[in-house]
Enzyme design. Structure first.
Site, PDB file in Angstrom:
ATOM      1  N   GLU A 143      14.864 -18.184  24.687  1.00 30.03           N
ATOM      2  CA  GLU A 143      15.225 -16.856  24.208  1.00 30.03           C
ATOM      3  C   GLU A 143      15.347 -15.894  25.390  1.00 30.03           C
ATOM      4  OE1 GLU A 143      13.154 -16.128  20.000  1.00 30.03           O
ATOM      5  OE2 GLU A 143      11.699 -16.603  21.556  1.00 30.03           O
ATOM      6  N   HIS A 175       7.587 -24.688  15.352  1.00 27.94           N
ATOM      7  CA  HIS A 175       9.001 -25.064  15.391  1.00 27.94           C
ATOM      8  C   HIS A 175       9.252 -26.376  16.140  1.00 27.94           C
ATOM      9  CE1 HIS A 175       9.515 -21.196  13.752  1.00 27.94           C
ATOM     10  NE2 HIS A 175       9.597 -20.519  14.864  1.00 27.94           N
ATOM     11  N   HIS A 195      11.198 -21.358   9.389  1.00 27.51           N
ATOM     12  CA  HIS A 195      12.627 -21.097   9.167  1.00 27.51           C
ATOM     13  C   HIS A 195      13.528 -21.993  10.012  1.00 27.51           C
ATOM     14  CE1 HIS A 195      11.910 -18.522  12.735  1.00 27.51           C
ATOM     15  NE2 HIS A 195      13.187 -18.719  12.988  1.00 27.51           N
ATOM     16  N   ASP A 249       3.061 -19.932  19.425  1.00 28.30           N
ATOM     17  CA  ASP A 249       4.143 -19.242  18.736  1.00 28.30           C
ATOM     18  C   ASP A 249       5.316 -20.162  18.424  1.00 28.30           C
ATOM     19  OD1 ASP A 249       5.434 -16.856  17.701  1.00 28.30           O
ATOM     20  OD2 ASP A 249       6.698 -16.891  19.489  1.00 28.30           O
ATOM     21  N   ARG A 268       0.818  -1.215   0.000  1.00 23.84           N
ATOM     22  CA  ARG A 268       0.000   0.000   0.000  1.00 23.84           C
ATOM     23  C   ARG A 268       0.855   1.269   0.000  1.00 23.84           C
ATOM     24  NH1 ARG A 268      -5.427  -0.419   1.743  1.00 23.84           N
ATOM     25  NH2 ARG A 268      -6.058  -2.538   2.357  1.00 23.84           N
ATOM     26  N   LYS A 272      17.741 -24.481   9.290  1.00 24.47           N
ATOM     27  CA  LYS A 272      19.001 -24.342  10.011  1.00 24.47           C
ATOM     28  C   LYS A 272      19.863 -25.580   9.779  1.00 24.47           C
ATOM     29  CE  LYS A 272      17.103 -21.236  13.515  1.00 24.47           C
ATOM     30  NZ  LYS A 272      17.927 -20.080  13.148  1.00 24.47           N
ATOM     31  N   LYS A 318      10.267 -17.113  26.661  1.00 20.01           N
ATOM     32  CA  LYS A 318      10.887 -15.797  26.532  1.00 20.01           C
ATOM     33  C   LYS A 318      11.545 -15.403  27.852  1.00 20.01           C
ATOM     34  CE  LYS A 318       9.185 -14.623  22.380  1.00 20.01           C
ATOM     35  NZ  LYS A 318      10.043 -14.303  21.220  1.00 20.01           N
TER      36      LYS A 318
END
Length: 526
Positions: A242, A266, A204, A261, A67, A208, A366
């Protein structure tokens, strides 16, 4: 696992080999959301590196669609700054000038058929006047709510139907649905415009190096695969930790949480690769068939039993690397008093002949102590130790005559490699036994830098190699398992007085330790 770059296998009659790998046929990649964070930080830098390594076809076009009112020159200039910042290889002005010529921009409105008409015209011009060969890839780097409507628009416009002897592919980022029913519904909507073989669902993590090397490690080395079963392996631990928080994505994270998530996508993919049966060959569908078989063997947890097999956590304020960080509830965009989980630990049982009785323990969260993704395979202890009185007690729960069990660790990030712990005698007159580590590092062993995940994934999309992409039944089986847990959590919300329940910079709530302790096990010290 992707086909080795030196393979003579052909996924497309036009592809060719170079010393660095396979080159796909001429094609045009359309990135919807080209001014967004993913395109700027990952996609365009990855394409630049592929160009630098001579792995892109000629001709090749990247059409940014969005946009934002941009000209092609402005788009190229802004992407140059992103590549300078985010490319894994040093910026080369000459190489950039060559690659930049492939970048173009078209302003579109994805809310209507008329809104994407400029893109239809632009692609027709590329295909007919500039030799684009009518091979199209559409990368939907957009919010999840826009995926199905945009896919429908592509179908209505005719862009989802490839021309004769050409291909059209749709590339989708996670999250793929919010639960089992929404994932099924999304698949059904996508299939109204695209065939399943046209759809590439990106994860993704699967690109790896260590994840891909797991298959070579298992199926290319005779000494390990015979041990890869319940007779020799006590349990498996998968950790995806993480130290970062939610990085300003409060609204998204409130909708997803740690289970949606990380685990559904994953971690379940990692579990499938570790546990799958040996494939007959390394074709994409053969490998994905074996992964689906494993996911179907995962024991479903009844919602009423969810709390017995899982632990939820939410981070409080704390310190990471000497820096004070705020609690999840104090992050921007997070509602006051939320119970959304930022940590999850769970026990997974697999009901098949290979794994019955060997649990898989998973933890992801997290604001944990450090950044690490690894798979630890703990083998069973020796049935009898002749070294009674000579071996230091490895833990408070084991008798002193038990030698520490062998542990094989597959490190996914940040230090990619493989290590094996085994017992050895300490030099000297006494029989002193100590655990030692045999270590393999990708960087030092091959003296080369591993490609970024998106470099491999984008190239594989162009080549038509779907090995590293999730098929619809993979996604649905992972959701089937996770949805039962979500249903159980919804029926049994956490005690507000015990939320948040772990400080930032720790390894999660103490209940996660108890999850293993009641089985006589403990989390590996990282």
């Amino acid at each position: 696992m992707a086909m080795p770059r030196k393979s003579t296998h052909r996924t497309d009659p036009f592809e060719a080999d170079t010393p660095h790998g396979r080159i796909p046929p001429p094609c045009t990649l359309v990135i919807f959301g080209a001014s967004g964070d993913l395109a700027r930080r990952k996609l365009i830098p990855a394409l630049y590196v592929l160009s630098l390594e001579g792995l892109l076809p000629t001709p090749f076009f990247v059409v940014g669609a969005g946009r934002t009112p941009l000209t092609t020159d402005t788009f190229r200039s802004s992407m140059e700054e992103e590549v300078r910042t985010h490319s894994r290889v040093p910026f080369d002005a000459t190489a950039w000038s060559i690659f930049a010529k492939s970048l173009e921009y078209v302003r579109v409105d994805v809310s209507s058929l008329a809104g994407i008409a400029p893109l239809v015209s632009h692609l027709h011009e590329i295909d007919t006047l500039r030799g684009g060969a009518s091979n199209h890839l559409f990368y939907l780097s957009i919010p999840p709510s826009g995926i199905a409507p945009l896919a429908s628009l592509l179908g209505e416009s005719g862009l989802s139907r490839p021309a004769s002897s050409s291909f059209t592919r749709l590339i989708i980022e996670k999250p793929f649905g919010l639960n089992f029913s929404t994932a099924q519904a999304l698949n059904a909507l996508l299939h109204q415009s695209f065939e399943e073989e046209q759809i590439y669902r990106i994860d993704h993590y699967l690109a790896k190096e260590t994840v891909q090397n797991m298959m070579v490690f298992r199926f290319g080395n005779e000494i390990f695969e015979p041990l890869w079963n319940r007779q020799h392996i006590d349990h498996v631990q998968i950790t995806v930790a993480e130290p970062i928080g939610i990085e300003g994505r409060g609204e998204y994270y409130e909708e997803s949480g740690a289970l949606r998530d990380m685990v559904q996508s994953h971690v379940m993919q990692l579990l499938a690769i570790v546990g799958m049966e040996p494939p007959a060959n390394f074709r994409a569908e053969t490998i994905r068939d074996e992964k689906v078989k494993l996911l179907r063997a995962v024991r479903h947890i009844h919602p009423d039993d969810a709390l017995s097999y899982t632990v939820r956590g939410q981070y409080a304020s704390g310190s990471i690397n000497g820096e004070h960080v705020v609690a999840y509830r104090d992050e921007p965009g997070v509602p006051e008093g939320t119970l959304r989980e930022t940590f999850v630990a769970l026990k997974v049982d697999i009901d098949n002949w290979r794994w019955a009785g060997t649990p898989f323990y998973i933890r992801s969260g997290k604001r944990l102590a450090k950044r690490v993704s690894e798979i630890a395979i703990q083998f069973r202890s020796v049935p009898h130790s002749p070294f009674v009185g000579n071996v230091p007690t490895p833990s408070a729960t084991l008798s002193e005559d038990v030698i520490a069990p062998n542990v094989l660790v597959l490190r996914i990030q940040p230090d990619e490699g493989i290590s094996l712990a085994f017992s050895a005698k300490v030099p000297g007159q006494s029989m002193e036994i100590r655990e030692v580590i045999m270590d393999f590092h990708y960087g030092s062993s091959f003296l080369t830098q591993s490609p970024e995940a998106y470099e491999r994934l984008l190239l594989d999309c162009m080549l038509g190699d779907a090995t590293l992409f999730a098929r619809e039944d993979e996604v649905e089986e992972a959701w089937r398992f996770c949805t039962a847990l979500l249903d159980g959590w919804r029926a049994h919300p956490p005690d507000r007085a015990n939320c948040p329940n772990y400080p930032a910079g720790s390894w999660g709530p103490t209940e996660a330790d108890q999850l293993l302790e009641r089985d006589g096990r403990k989390w590996r010290e990282i």
